[in-house]
Design an enzyme around this catalytic site. Structure first.
Site, short mmCIF file in Angstrom:
data_model
loop_
_atom_site.label_atom_id
_atom_site.label_comp_id
_atom_site.label_asym_id
_atom_site.label_seq_id
_atom_site.Cartn_x
_atom_site.Cartn_y
_atom_site.Cartn_z
N ASP A 76 44.09 28.96 37.77
CA ASP A 76 45.20 29.88 37.53
C ASP A 76 44.81 30.79 36.38
O ASP A 76 43.89 30.47 35.62
CB ASP A 76 46.48 29.12 37.17
N ASP A 95 40.66 34.15 37.66
CA ASP A 95 41.21 35.34 38.29
C ASP A 95 40.65 35.38 39.71
O ASP A 95 39.44 35.58 39.91
CB ASP A 95 40.78 36.58 37.50
N VAL A 96 41.51 35.19 40.70
CA VAL A 96 41.01 35.07 42.08
C VAL A 96 40.39 36.35 42.61
O VAL A 96 39.67 36.32 43.63
CB VAL A 96 42.12 34.60 43.06
N TYR A 144 52.38 43.94 49.89
CA TYR A 144 52.63 42.51 50.10
C TYR A 144 52.58 42.19 51.59
O TYR A 144 51.89 41.25 52.01
CB TYR A 144 53.99 42.12 49.52
N LYS A 159 49.59 39.94 53.40
CA LYS A 159 49.94 38.66 54.04
C LYS A 159 49.58 38.66 55.53
O LYS A 159 49.18 37.63 56.08
CB LYS A 159 51.42 38.35 53.83
N VAL A 185 61.16 30.42 48.93
CA VAL A 185 60.92 29.16 48.22
C VAL A 185 61.32 29.35 46.76
O VAL A 185 61.03 30.39 46.16
CB VAL A 185 59.43 28.75 48.30
N THR A 230 60.52 29.35 43.56
CA THR A 230 59.38 29.36 42.63
C THR A 230 59.69 30.37 41.52
O THR A 230 60.55 31.25 41.70
CB THR A 230 58.09 29.79 43.33
#
Length: 248
Positions: A37, A60-61, A155, A159, A188, A190
């Site tokens: 993360d 950092d992905v 987004y 996705k 969800v 979160t």
């Protein structure tokens, strides 16, 4: 218990929300887990709480170099990586397409789409060398249908891209005993979702047959199943977990 014994898993975005829930479930099922993360404080605290089966790497992905470091650190501690859960993701600016800047679009895609590509590419050699593996990419219902509540075009596009990339890897690496599946949650509870909408659902929950948002822990059993040998003949498929939202 023990459904993931012997598995070595990388879970991105693991400091909070769904990633945290997945990490807890994986450790409980016997996996060795590399939590990653950008939030190092929360990630290190969670890894410490989970004990010797867990380690944390700040990550950092969207960075190729970071991915190389994560895989190297995980292999050095636990051995070859056999499970990848590409969970990290961001919502980005809530805006209609005409109002979305190119910079905002690129930032969302860098995390949600490029990050997934880099993650799969980084772990595939380890999985091939170990004789197989399972990739679980967390997408969204916004990767299945055009949702009225989707925050922005980036987004939705990212996705949908995750869904397609998952299928491509499933086709390319099936003969190496590597499976790839996508998970498509609806709303969800979160921290990211709370920041973007009403935590309790409000008007959004009225459009869900179960009339509520999911708890993060309700998504984890599906992710555990797809990571486990119980799903050994499942690959290249979408797994919607949304309380019935997209059937309405």
């Amino acid at each position: 218990m023990g459904r993931l014994s012997g598995k070595v898993a990388i879970i991105t975005g693991a400091s909070q929300g769904m990633g945290e829930a997945h990490a807890k479930a994986f450790v409980a099922e016997g996996a060795s887990v590399i939590l990653t993360d950008v939030n190092a404080v929360a990630g290190e605290a969670l890894a410490e709480a989970l004990g010797s089966q867990a380690m944390f790497v700040k990550h950092d992905v969207s960075s190729e170099a970071d991915w190389a470091e994560v895989v190297a650190a995980g292999e050095a501690r636990f051995g070859r990586v056999t499970v990848l859960v590409n969970n990290a993701g961001i919502i980005g600016t809530i805006a209609k397409t005409a109002d979305l800047s190119a910079a905002d679009f690129a930032h969302v895609c860098a995390v949600n789409q490029t990050g997934v590509f880099l993650g799969m590419r980084a772990v595939l050699p380890s999985m091939v060398a170990s004789g197989g593996g399972s990739i679980v990419n967390i997408s969204s219902t916004s990767g299945m249908i055009a949702n009225v509540g989707t925050p922005n075009l980036a987004y939705a596009g990212s996705k949908f891209a995750v869904r397609g990339m998952t299928k491509q890897v499933a086709v390319e690496y099936g003969d190496q005993n590597i499976r790839a599946n996508s998970v498509h949650p609806g709303y969800v509870k979160t921290p990211m979702m709370v920041a973007a909408t009403d935590e309790d659902g409000g008007g959004a929950a009225a459009g869900i047959p179960l009339r509520r948002f999911a708890e993060a822990s309700e998504i984890s059993p599906l992710v555990v199943f797809l990571a486990s040998d119980e799903s050994s003949f499942i690959t290249g498929t979408e797994h919607v977990i949304d309380g019935g939202m997209i059937v309405c």
